[in-house]
Design a protein around this motif. Sequence first.
Motif, PDB file in Angstrom:
ATOM      1  N   HIS A  55     119.263  -8.738  -0.617  1.00  0.00           N
ATOM      2  CA  HIS A  55     118.299  -9.639  -1.268  1.00  0.00           C
ATOM      3  C   HIS A  55     118.588 -11.095  -0.893  1.00  0.00           C
ATOM      4  N   VAL A  56     119.850 -11.490  -0.982  1.00  0.00           N
ATOM      5  CA  VAL A  56     120.229 -12.870  -0.651  1.00  0.00           C
ATOM      6  C   VAL A  56     119.953 -13.161   0.822  1.00  0.00           C
ATOM      7  N   ALA A  57     120.286 -12.206   1.693  1.00  0.00           N
ATOM      8  CA  ALA A  57     120.028 -12.394   3.120  1.00  0.00           C
ATOM      9  C   ALA A  57     118.531 -12.565   3.382  1.00  0.00           C
ATOM     10  N   GLY A  58     117.713 -11.850   2.621  1.00  0.00           N
ATOM     11  CA  GLY A  58     116.268 -11.986   2.760  1.00  0.00           C
ATOM     12  C   GLY A  58     115.781 -13.368   2.364  1.00  0.00           C
ATOM     13  N   ILE A  59     116.410 -13.940   1.325  1.00  0.00           N
ATOM     14  CA  ILE A  59     116.062 -15.305   0.914  1.00  0.00           C
ATOM     15  C   ILE A  59     116.430 -16.293   2.012  1.00  0.00           C
ATOM     16  N   VAL A  60     117.596 -16.072   2.616  1.00  0.00           N
ATOM     17  CA  VAL A  60     118.096 -16.993   3.636  1.00  0.00           C
ATOM     18  C   VAL A  60     117.290 -16.898   4.927  1.00  0.00           C
ATOM     19  N   ALA A  61     116.988 -15.675   5.365  1.00  0.00           N
ATOM     20  CA  ALA A  61     116.423 -15.542   6.713  1.00  0.00           C
ATOM     21  C   ALA A  61     115.421 -14.410   6.874  1.00  0.00           C
ATOM     22  N   GLY A  62     114.707 -14.045   5.821  1.00  0.00           N
ATOM     23  CA  GLY A  62     113.719 -12.976   5.947  1.00  0.00           C
ATOM     24  C   GLY A  62     112.580 -13.379   6.871  1.00  0.00           C
ATOM     25  N   SER A  63     112.240 -12.499   7.815  1.00  0.00           N
ATOM     26  CA  SER A  63     111.206 -12.825   8.803  1.00  0.00           C
ATOM     27  C   SER A  63     109.797 -12.491   8.330  1.00  0.00           C
ATOM     28  N   GLY A  64     109.691 -11.624   7.311  1.00  0.00           N
ATOM     29  CA  GLY A  64     108.372 -11.215   6.837  1.00  0.00           C
ATOM     30  C   GLY A  64     107.773 -10.074   7.630  1.00  0.00           C
ATOM     31  N   ALA A  65     108.556  -9.472   8.527  1.00  0.00           N
ATOM     32  CA  ALA A  65     108.037  -8.404   9.389  1.00  0.00           C
ATOM     33  C   ALA A  65     107.524  -7.210   8.587  1.00  0.00           C
ATOM     34  N   ALA A  66     108.231  -6.853   7.520  1.00  0.00           N
ATOM     35  CA  ALA A  66     107.856  -5.672   6.741  1.00  0.00           C
ATOM     36  C   ALA A  66     106.583  -5.880   5.928  1.00  0.00           C
ATOM     37  N   PRO A 108     113.833  -4.388   8.452  1.00  0.00           N
ATOM     38  CA  PRO A 108     113.013  -4.986   9.519  1.00  0.00           C
ATOM     39  C   PRO A 108     112.859  -6.500   9.414  1.00  0.00           C
ATOM     40  N   ASP A 109     113.089  -7.067   8.229  1.00  0.00           N
ATOM     41  CA  ASP A 109     112.983  -8.521   8.060  1.00  0.00           C
ATOM     42  C   ASP A 109     114.234  -9.265   8.518  1.00  0.00           C
ATOM     43  N   LEU A 110     115.318  -8.533   8.753  1.00  0.00           N
ATOM     44  CA  LEU A 110     116.598  -9.187   9.008  1.00  0.00           C
ATOM     45  C   LEU A 110     117.142  -8.889  10.401  1.00  0.00           C
ATOM     46  N   LYS A 111     117.688  -9.919  11.014  1.00  0.00           N
ATOM     47  CA  LYS A 111     118.367  -9.774  12.298  1.00  0.00           C
ATOM     48  C   LYS A 111     119.866  -9.895  12.019  1.00  0.00           C
ATOM     49  N   TYR A 148     105.691 -12.259   3.124  1.00  0.00           N
ATOM     50  CA  TYR A 148     106.921 -12.743   2.497  1.00  0.00           C
ATOM     51  C   TYR A 148     107.938 -13.070   3.580  1.00  0.00           C
ATOM     52  N   LYS A 149     108.064 -14.346   3.861  1.00  0.00           N
ATOM     53  CA  LYS A 149     109.026 -14.774   4.862  1.00  0.00           C
ATOM     54  C   LYS A 149     109.574 -16.132   4.476  1.00  0.00           C
ATOM     55  N   VAL A 150     110.764 -16.434   4.969  1.00  0.00           N
ATOM     56  CA  VAL A 150     111.404 -17.692   4.618  1.00  0.00           C
ATOM     57  C   VAL A 150     111.187 -18.717   5.714  1.00  0.00           C
ATOM     58  N   TYR A 151     111.529 -18.391   6.936  1.00  0.00           N
ATOM     59  CA  TYR A 151     111.318 -19.369   7.991  1.00  0.00           C
ATOM     60  C   TYR A 151     109.918 -19.224   8.583  1.00  0.00           C
ATOM     61  N   GLN A 152     109.546 -20.129   9.432  1.00  0.00           N
ATOM     62  CA  GLN A 152     108.202 -20.247   9.991  1.00  0.00           C
ATOM     63  C   GLN A 152     107.174 -20.485   8.895  1.00  0.00           C
ATOM     64  N   GLN A 153     107.642 -21.019   7.746  1.00  0.00           N
ATOM     65  CA  GLN A 153     106.707 -21.396   6.706  1.00  0.00           C
ATOM     66  C   GLN A 153     106.016 -22.688   7.123  1.00  0.00           C
ATOM     67  N   HIS A 154     104.913 -22.997   6.495  1.00  0.00           N
ATOM     68  CA  HIS A 154     104.197 -24.224   6.825  1.00  0.00           C
ATOM     69  C   HIS A 154     104.175 -25.147   5.620  1.00  0.00           C
ATOM     70  N   HIS A 155     104.476 -26.389   5.868  1.00  0.00           N
ATOM     71  CA  HIS A 155     104.493 -27.396   4.818  1.00  0.00           C
ATOM     72  C   HIS A 155     103.683 -28.583   5.316  1.00  0.00           C
ATOM     73  N   ARG A 156     102.571 -28.838   4.654  1.00  0.00           N
ATOM     74  CA  ARG A 156     101.672 -29.919   5.067  1.00  0.00           C
ATOM     75  C   ARG A 156     101.269 -29.770   6.536  1.00  0.00           C
ATOM     76  N   GLY A 157     101.068 -28.528   6.948  1.00  0.00           N
ATOM     77  CA  GLY A 157     100.591 -28.290   8.303  1.00  0.00           C
ATOM     78  C   GLY A 157     101.670 -28.233   9.359  1.00  0.00           C
ATOM     79  N   HIS A 158     102.937 -28.430   8.981  1.00  0.00           N
ATOM     80  CA  HIS A 158     104.013 -28.426   9.972  1.00  0.00           C
ATOM     81  C   HIS A 158     104.832 -27.148   9.845  1.00  0.00           C
ATOM     82  N   PRO A 159     105.149 -26.476  10.955  1.00  0.00           N
ATOM     83  CA  PRO A 159     105.977 -25.274  10.875  1.00  0.00           C
ATOM     84  C   PRO A 159     107.381 -25.632  10.412  1.00  0.00           C
ATOM     85  N   MET A 160     107.945 -24.774   9.569  1.00  0.00           N
ATOM     86  CA  MET A 160     109.290 -25.029   9.056  1.00  0.00           C
ATOM     87  C   MET A 160     110.371 -24.592  10.039  1.00  0.00           C
ATOM     88  N   GLY A 161     109.992 -24.065  11.172  1.00  0.00           N
ATOM     89  CA  GLY A 161     110.997 -23.758  12.185  1.00  0.00           C
ATOM     90  C   GLY A 161     111.330 -22.287  12.258  1.00  0.00           C
TER      91      GLY A 161
END
Length: 200
Positions: free
Chosen positions: A169-180, A142-145, A185-198
Amino acid sequence: MKRTVPILAIVVMFAGGLHAANHYDDKLAELLKTRPNGIVRVIIQRTVPVNAAHAAEISNAGGRVVGELDMIQAQVAFLPVSQLERMAANPTVKNISIDDYVQGQAGQPYVVSGAAKAYDAYGVTGKGIGVAVVDSGIAPHPDLKILKAVDFVDTTRAGGYDPFGHGTHVAGIVAGSGAASNGTYKVYQQHHRGHPMGDP
């Protein structure tokens, strides 16, 4: 002949010191200098399977065995720091390392991977970038497209699968959505200093 004996003795002692020094790690070498009278918990890896005689050696050195690691032919023991060199010089000892606490350092993958720096320096987020993972496979998750899965070993298989789990596992590091994990636990849409990582 008598004149050569002291020279030979010095050479043997020096060689023995090098032999022992190469059999324990830097942290233990530092303890020899700073806490020579202390006790340290160590992992003693042997060149042969662990046996009762090895436990007796540790006991005779003032130590205490608290466990065995059969897979690597090793013992976990408390050992006087003063006995490290003597134990390391034992021909059945392959290596002695400190049995220290360890912890993971990848709690924020977008930071340790350098993604946060890339965002700060260039404003890049990874959005719109496709990634191909060539590995043991990729299992539906569910975390991977998964846009496409190709098997280079068994061309008769269709769809994503992963007999070993590493590729997933590697694909999850690259593009895990955190849906599960509801976004824990997600890689993209992380926040760094208040800014979305995309969002790719």
